[in-house]
Design a protein around this motif. Structure first.
Motif, PDB file in Angstrom:
ATOM      1  N   ALA A  93       0.877  -1.172   0.000  1.00 51.61           N
ATOM      2  CA  ALA A  93       0.000   0.000   0.000  1.00 51.61           C
ATOM      3  C   ALA A  93       0.918   1.225   0.000  1.00 51.61           C
ATOM      4  O   ALA A  93       1.307   1.712   1.058  1.00 51.61           O
ATOM      5  CB  ALA A  93      -0.914   0.001   1.202  1.00 51.61           C
ATOM      6  N   PRO A  94       1.318   1.710  -1.190  1.00 55.53           N
ATOM      7  CA  PRO A  94       2.347   2.759  -1.279  1.00 55.53           C
ATOM      8  C   PRO A  94       2.049   4.025  -0.473  1.00 55.53           C
ATOM      9  O   PRO A  94       2.945   4.599   0.127  1.00 55.53           O
ATOM     10  CB  PRO A  94       2.416   3.079  -2.769  1.00 55.53           C
ATOM     11  N   GLN A  95       0.814   4.465  -0.439  1.00 58.01           N
ATOM     12  CA  GLN A  95       0.491   5.671   0.304  1.00 58.01           C
ATOM     13  C   GLN A  95       0.552   5.446   1.811  1.00 58.01           C
ATOM     14  O   GLN A  95       0.843   6.345   2.569  1.00 58.01           O
ATOM     15  CB  GLN A  95      -0.900   6.190  -0.087  1.00 58.01           C
ATOM     16  N   THR A  96       0.296   4.208   2.226  1.00 57.11           N
ATOM     17  CA  THR A  96       0.324   3.884   3.648  1.00 57.11           C
ATOM     18  C   THR A  96       1.732   3.646   4.141  1.00 57.11           C
ATOM     19  O   THR A  96       2.135   4.130   5.190  1.00 57.11           O
ATOM     20  CB  THR A  96      -0.532   2.637   3.930  1.00 57.11           C
ATOM     21  N   TYR A  97       2.518   2.878   3.385  1.00 54.36           N
ATOM     22  CA  TYR A  97       3.823   2.441   3.861  1.00 54.36           C
ATOM     23  C   TYR A  97       4.993   3.233   3.288  1.00 54.36           C
ATOM     24  O   TYR A  97       6.123   3.011   3.668  1.00 54.36           O
ATOM     25  CB  TYR A  97       4.007   0.957   3.574  1.00 54.36           C
TER      26      TYR A  97
END
Length: 189
Positions: A93-97
């Motif tokens: 999850a690029p925006q999360t991690y």
């Protein structure tokens, strides 16, 4: 040991980022996970620093081998090895991690370690990147205007941080490819 250490760092980064962004009082992913993209690449670079010197540096310096190409390839492979597990876990999850920040910071941290190995030797190459990370995490502002020196804390959208990380990596790889790690003077090393 290097691969096992990278797997542990990637899993710890993922678990820590997940915990930071899913707490009930969390205000959002980018505001909460900033320590992970700053610390995980630093740990990966520290693990990569152990392999920057050969078994016998003086003997290697006398061999008629294209060392510049080998050293440049070595840094690129070390960067890929340190960054790949982090980026893959971050891409869940690029925006999360923070997958993009993890990649940018890995490139810059490995560059710092490579430059430090030229000046201090491979044995102490980890020290400047750790000291820098501690200073930035504890005292640096997170303003985009300071991205040239606070790149570990900046979001991916901060162009100044990305250009600084890239310039640091290219300059460090060039110096390391030309000079190599400083030989150790310890006869037991």
């Amino acid at each position: 040991m290097f691969v096992a250490g990278l797997v542990v760092v990637a899993l710890l980064a993922w678990a820590t980022a997940h915990w930071l962004v899913t707490r009930e009082w969390s205000t959002g992913a980018a505001d909460e996970r900033w320590p992970v993209p700053a610390l995980a690449p630093m740990l990966g670079a520290v693990l990569a620093s152990a392999g920057l010197a050969g078994a016998d540096e003086e003997l290697e310096r006398t061999a008629a081998v294209p060392w510049r190409r080998i050293r440049a390839t070595h840094i690129v492979l070390a960067t890929a090895a340190a960054g790949l597990p982090l980026v893959l876990t971050g891409l869940w999850a690029p925006q999360t991690y923070g997958a993009f920040e993890l990649g940018r910071n890995t490139v810059a941290c490995v560059g710092m370690v490579a430059l430090s190995s030229v000046v201090l030797g491979a044995r102490l190459a980890w020290a400047p990147v750790v000291a820098y990370a501690v200073v930035v995490l504890t005292a640096a502002p997170r303003d985009p205007e300071t991205g040239w020196w606070t790149w570990p804390l900046q979001p991916w959208s901060a162009d100044l941080a990305a250009w600084t990380a890239l310039a640091l990596f290219v300059a460090s790889m060039t110096v390391y490819a030309r000079c190599g790690a400083r030989p150790s003077r310890d006869p037991d090393a």
